[in-house]
Write an enzyme that holds these catalytic residues in place. Structure first.
Site, PDB file in Angstrom:
ATOM      1  N   LYS A 110       0.401  -1.067   0.170  1.00  0.00           N
ATOM      2  CA  LYS A 110       0.437   0.100   0.078  1.00  0.00           C
ATOM      3  C   LYS A 110       0.880   1.243   0.055  1.00  0.00           C
ATOM      4  O   LYS A 110       0.117   2.238  -0.472  1.00  0.00           O
ATOM      5  CB  LYS A 110      -1.189   0.138   1.039  1.00  0.00           C
ATOM      6  CG  LYS A 110      -1.722  -0.793   1.137  1.00  0.00           C
ATOM      7  CD  LYS A 110      -2.478  -0.876   2.474  1.00  0.00           C
ATOM      8  CE  LYS A 110      -2.694  -1.568   3.102  1.00  0.00           C
ATOM      9  NZ  LYS A 110      -2.049  -3.551   3.434  1.00  0.00           N
ATOM     10  N   SER A 111       2.028   1.418   0.701  1.00  0.00           N
ATOM     11  CA  SER A 111       3.179   2.522   0.327  1.00  0.00           C
ATOM     12  C   SER A 111       2.883   3.219  -0.137  1.00  0.00           C
ATOM     13  O   SER A 111       3.271   4.260  -0.938  1.00  0.00           O
ATOM     14  CB  SER A 111       4.238   1.707   1.888  1.00  0.00           C
ATOM     15  OG  SER A 111       3.761   1.776   2.302  1.00  0.00           O
TER      16      SER A 111
END
Ligand code: ADP
Ligand code: MG
Ligand code: ZN
Length: 621
Positions: A110-111
């Site tokens: 997700k980052s």
């Protein structure tokens, strides 16, 4: 006008007023009812919209103005070969200024979805992250990649704060990613003033909210500070919001949309399935030493020298268990909320460096754990919700290699969770996992997917759960006689103004313990206490028994109560006939007088219905 006429007129008016008043009241009641209905409809509409899942394929495109640049950044800056599932769609959508809620399992990546766009947009991306330790990890990783990032929080020095505030208003800022906690947003007026100025200068490009499920009181991790984020949308119009989470049910997603005013947001969900995780449930032994034996065997044989986490529910248990394992020559350490921040940090670091084989932890050991080679997550006590189970066990196998997720189940731990729940939602969450634990035949993955309303194909589980690896026939038992006995015991106790805990109920049923709670005419069941507990669990799950919470001076207690038992109910309990249960089958047959049918099934739930009907038919025949 004559006096009489006047009085008549007055009376008329009085009647009219009363009439109008009651009409008004009627209409107001109607309006109230209608607006409640409207709200209900709106909720259903939102839920249906979320469930419908938009087609995100339009966002998987390489023809955006930034497409070339993001590929260059992906390979050269971040050193990855390609995007993972849903990363590209989410990046394109957020760069197109859409509000996005991204659901992606732990370790999904997700980052990157906000770090990469931050380099495209330049200026400032604000990232709300729940923990300072998490932020620090991110800053270290970004520094290695040569990406400008910073944080401000209560422990920042004056100079650091000044630097960040300056960079927020700098056209050629060195800080593309600014990390803060939700507490800082809520607390620091000065920070908010700078953020407003940054926005006015059009430098605020995006707001990212990590662990966005913490906004929702329906979720398993509600954090009041997240409430303050609700004003972002109106305060910074036009700034896209990107919410990230690994766990949220559809209902929680709708709640997040409401909390953050993100009604037009695009919901992107990566598949929930983690194919490399092996899900398994074992019966938790009643004695502490037996539990220790079980864990010792695992950590010394199957998972010898492998890294893992053992979750348990209370601080006391957490310390005892870690100490118990330590005396058996295992390198483990406990971790819970009452440790000071420095100790927490040291334990975490030692575990990362494999100086501890496992951490025995409460859920305080959670967010931000990013160890790729966690080979097992063991729940020594049933988690507090399905979301908890998914998220905690999801910390295993981030590197994609096979890892074990083992849940040690017993009914007392479940009852303790329910009794300790401090709100209706927590209680509901605690109850949501019982069916999963008691299920005798269905694929664990199918049950998880069903809970999160995720799409599911039988091929999603390649013998990677206990039921799929070892499919067995499930036998069905008529446990009506057992239910009758249990209800009789509960009612007899109630007449003596005694409420029965699980332990008291079982003791009385097994004709031991306090004499006055026993009923001589009820035969002692010849199954084991563990199997009797399973029956009670099953009856609770079906609603034929209920939990009644009681409060003593020091604690809350769960009592077992009679539930909803419609007339002529025939309660069939599916039971998996594997080794340790075979004994029970024989005993149950002799003792509880069960009309016992064996059926091969793919889906226990459906067959259960059919079997019940079939038996009824046979009876009428
Ligand atoms: P999440 O926040 O979803 O749990 P992270 O963003 O921390 O996951 O990423 C998990 C791991 O996956 C990290 O080690 C990251 O470097 C790696 N990763 C992310 N995207 C990719 C990609 N496209 N290709 C390979 N590895 C990736
Ligand atoms: Mg993350
Ligand atoms: Zn399976």
């Amino acid at each position: 006008m004559k006096d009489e006429d006047y009085i008549v007129k007055l009376n008329d008016l009085e009647t009219t007023i009363t009439g109008l008043k009651s009409q008004k009241l009627r209409i107001e009641t109607k309006i109230q009812k209608l607006s409640a209905e409207k709200e209900q409809l709106q909720n259903e509409y939102n839920l249906a919209k979320v469930r419908k899942r938009p087609d995100t394929s339009v966002w998987v495109d390489t023809k955006f103005e930034w497409s070339k640049e993001i590929m260059r950044l992906l390979t050269q800056k971040f050193q990855f070969k390609e995007f993972r599932s849903r990363q590209l769609a989410a990046i394109n959508a957020t760069l197109s200024k859409k509000d996005v809620l991204l659901l992606m399992p732990t370790g999904g990546g997700k980052s990157l979805v906000y770090q990469l766009p931050a380099l495209i947009d330049k200026h400032l991306t604000l990232v709300i992250s729940p923990l300072i330790s998490l932020i620090e990890d991110q800053l270290i990783a970004l520094k290695k990649l040569g990406i400008g990032a910073a944080t401000v929080n209560a422990s920042s020095s004056k100079e650091d704060k000044k630097f960040v505030h300056h960079e927020m208003l700098n056209e050629h800022t060195k800080v593309n990613l600014l990390y803060v906690t939700p507490e800082w947003v809520a607390k620091s007026k000065l920070f908010m003033t700078y953020l407003q100025k940054c926005f006015d200068k059009r430098y605020l490009k995006r707001i990212v909210i990590d662990e966005v499920h913490c906004c929702s009181t329906w979720g398993h991790d509600f954090r009041p500070e997240y409430n303050h984020l609700g004003f972002f949308k109106s305060m910074f119009p036009g700034v896209p919001i990107l919410g990230l989470t690994a766990t949220a049910t559809m209902k929680v997603l709708v709640d997040i949309q409401n909390m953050l005013s993100l009604h037009d947001s695009l919901i992107i969900t990566a598949p929930f399935n983690r194919p490399n995780l092996f899900y398994k449930i074992v019966n938790k032994p009643p004695e502490k030493t037996e539990c220790l034996d079980f864990l010792e065997r695992l950590l010394k044989h199957k998972h010898k020298d492998q890294s893992g986490i053992i979750y348990t529910s209370t601080i006391k248990e957490c310390e005892e268990l870690a100490e118990g394992l330590s005396t058996r020559d295992l390198r483990v350490k406990y971790y819970h909320a009452q440790l000071d921040p420095q100790s927490k940090k040291i334990i975490h670091e030692r575990w990362l460096k494999n100086k501890y084989q496992a951490v025995v932890a409460t859920i305080a050991f959670g967010m931000g754990i990013d160890k790729p080679d966690v080979r097992y997550v063991i729940h020594h006590a049933i988690p507090k919700s399905m979301e908890g189970l998914y998220q905690e066990s999801g910390r295993a196998g981030r590197d994609g290699k096979n890892s074990d997720c083992i849940l040690m189940f017993n009914l007392s731990d479940f009852l303790r969770n329910v009794s300790m729940a401090s709100s209706k939602t927590e209680e509901k969450n605690a109850k949501s996992i019982l069916g999963y634990c008691l299920d005798q035949s269905r694929c664990r993955r199918a049950l998880i997917a069903e809970f999160f309303e995720d799409k599911w194909e039988p091929t999603d589980c390649t013998k990677m759960c206990d039921h799929c690896r070892n499919p067995k026939e499930v036998s069905y038992y008529d446990i009506n006689p057992a239910l009758k006995d249990i209800v009789q015991l509960i009612e007899a106790a109630s007449q003596k103004e005694v409420k029965l805990t699980l332990n008291k109920l079982i003791t009385a049923w097994f004709q031991s313990g306090t004499k006055e709670l026993r009923i001589p005419s009820i035969k002692k069941p010849s199954c084991t206490k563990e199997e009797a507990e399973h029956m009670i669990g099953f009856l609770l799950h079906k609603g034929h028994l209920n939990i009644d919470k009681g409060y003593t001076m020091y604690t809350t207690v769960a009592y077992i109560q009679k539930g909803d038992i419609p007339e002529n109910t025939q309660v069939m309990m599916p039971y998996r006939s594997h080794l340790s249960y075979e004994k029970v089958t024989v005993k149950l047959e002799r003792n509880v007088d069960c009309g016992n049918v064996t059926v091969k099934s793919d889906s226990g739930a459906d067959v259960e219905e059919i079997v019940t009907k079939k038996i009824k038919l046979e009876h009428t025949d």
